[in-house]
Design an enzyme around this catalytic site. Structure first.
Site, mmCIF file in Angstrom:
data_model
loop_
_atom_site.group_PDB
_atom_site.id
_atom_site.type_symbol
_atom_site.label_atom_id
_atom_site.label_comp_id
_atom_site.label_asym_id
_atom_site.label_seq_id
_atom_site.Cartn_x
_atom_site.Cartn_y
_atom_site.Cartn_z
ATOM 1 N N SER A 146 5.572 7.507 4.656
ATOM 2 C CA SER A 146 4.310 8.089 4.314
ATOM 3 C C SER A 146 4.248 9.252 3.508
ATOM 4 O O SER A 146 4.657 9.134 2.315
ATOM 5 C CB SER A 146 3.635 8.602 5.841
ATOM 6 O OG SER A 146 2.119 8.646 5.712
ATOM 7 N N ASP A 243 -2.139 -1.651 7.119
ATOM 8 C CA ASP A 243 -2.000 -0.401 7.296
ATOM 9 C C ASP A 243 -3.298 0.206 7.044
ATOM 10 O O ASP A 243 -4.091 0.312 5.875
ATOM 11 C CB ASP A 243 -1.034 0.051 5.963
ATOM 12 C CG ASP A 243 -0.912 1.843 6.182
ATOM 13 O OD1 ASP A 243 -1.640 2.653 6.571
ATOM 14 O OD2 ASP A 243 0.413 2.190 5.647
ATOM 15 N N HIS A 273 0.851 1.183 9.894
ATOM 16 C CA HIS A 273 1.115 2.428 9.115
ATOM 17 C C HIS A 273 2.718 2.699 9.490
ATOM 18 O O HIS A 273 3.502 3.086 8.433
ATOM 19 C CB HIS A 273 0.365 3.648 9.082
ATOM 20 C CG HIS A 273 0.752 4.719 8.383
ATOM 21 N ND1 HIS A 273 0.663 4.517 6.893
ATOM 22 C CD2 HIS A 273 1.046 5.801 8.738
ATOM 23 C CE1 HIS A 273 1.045 5.878 6.621
ATOM 24 N NE2 HIS A 273 1.312 6.704 7.454
#
Length: 299
Positions: A146, A243, A273
């Site tokens: 991320s 996601d 995600h």
């Protein structure tokens, strides 16, 4: 949006046959621990937490396993820490192969000093560079999750000599800035008047992430997707099509803009995600194993 990428090439999984080490680990039960139940259990050889002091900056907590080069450094996501499933599975894998592994908490995260709400992209970039300069030995494979994927890119630009390869997982390059700027003008003005942008999320107890306008303005200084990205090492980008936090097309944008000629994008049809399912983590490990094989063969 991305005319030079065919449907088949976008979905292609560019993993080669796994090296002998991985099959041996699997047969010994090392990566059998990738089941969600086993990942939550304490490991016999888990690395201990250490602390790095820095002049005029908060101490950084880290775990390190020494071993062969290239080493692997894990960069977690926003609000996360070094004790997540991906980080722990990665350490176990590296230990099994005899390669070094380093995971740590950013300022304001986990066991490190500092306050999360006072951190910025620049703050955490400094954390990563300190880790590469002072704690990691030799070239590293940076694995960023991320926002860690964004920081991974910034670190590779700043320390090309310490970056052997990159593995981005749900890479969030520029995401907070572009997401805020994509809001309707009136909505942006409302948040600006409040001085804070709140984003609904299922990843915190409060149900929201909060970012100050100062945080967003500072983050603009670290955006990388507006021009070619001067990174020439091998790059692997893994993203889930499901996601809901960071759109998968960001990984495609990164792939388009890095100067490296060795770039693979892996799209998980049902991936979300966090990419923490057993198969997601196995894919991450297989990808890193393949890179280690490639890098050690090139030497």
């Amino acid at each position: 949006m991305f005319p030079q990428w065919s449907r088949s090439s976008m979905a292609a999984v560019a993993l080669r046959s796994c090296r002998r080490g991985l099959s041996q680990i699997l047969s010994n039960g090392g990566l059998a621990a990738l089941s969600s139940k086993r990942l939550e259990e304490p490991r016999r050889h888990k690395s201990s937490v250490q602390y790095a002091s820095r002049p005029d900056l908060p101490k950084l907590a880290y775990r390190r396993v020494k071993g062969k080069s290239p080493g692997v450094v894990f960069l977690p996501g926003y609000g996360s820490n070094m004790n997540g499933q991906k980080a722990e599975a990665l350490e176990e894998f590296c230990r099994s192969l005899g390669h070094s592994c380093l995971r740590f908490d950013y300022t304001g995260h986990g066991a490190s000093g500092g306050v999360l709400s006072e951190g910025t992209i620049g703050t955490w970039k400094k954390d990563v560079l300190f880790v590469l300069d002072e704690l990691a030995e030799g070239p590293q494979i940076l694995v960023g999750s991320s926002i860690g994927g964004w920081l991974m890119l910034l670190a590779a630009i700043a320390r090309p000599e310490k970056t052997a390869a990159l593995v981005g997982i749900s890479t969030a390059a520029d995401h907070l800035v572009t997401a805020f700027n994509s809001l309707p003008l009136e909505t942006r003005k409302e948040f600006e008047a409040k001085g804070e942008w709140t984003i609904p999320t299922k990843h915190t107890e409060e149900g929201v992430y909060k970012f100050s306008m100062d945080f967003l303005r500072e983050a603009e200084n670290h955006c990388v997707l507006q021009s070619p990205i001067p990174i020439t090492c091998p790059v692997r980008l893994i993203h889930g099509l499901k996601d809901e936090d960071v759109p998968w097309h960001i990984s495609m944008q990164v792939a388009e803009r890095v100067l490296s000629s060795d770039v693979d994008v892996i799209l998980r049809r049902h991936g979300q995600h966090r990419m923490s399912d057993k198969d997601d983590i196995k894919l991450m490990v297989y990808t890193i194993d393949d890179l280690i094989d490639k890098l050690t063969t090139m030497v």
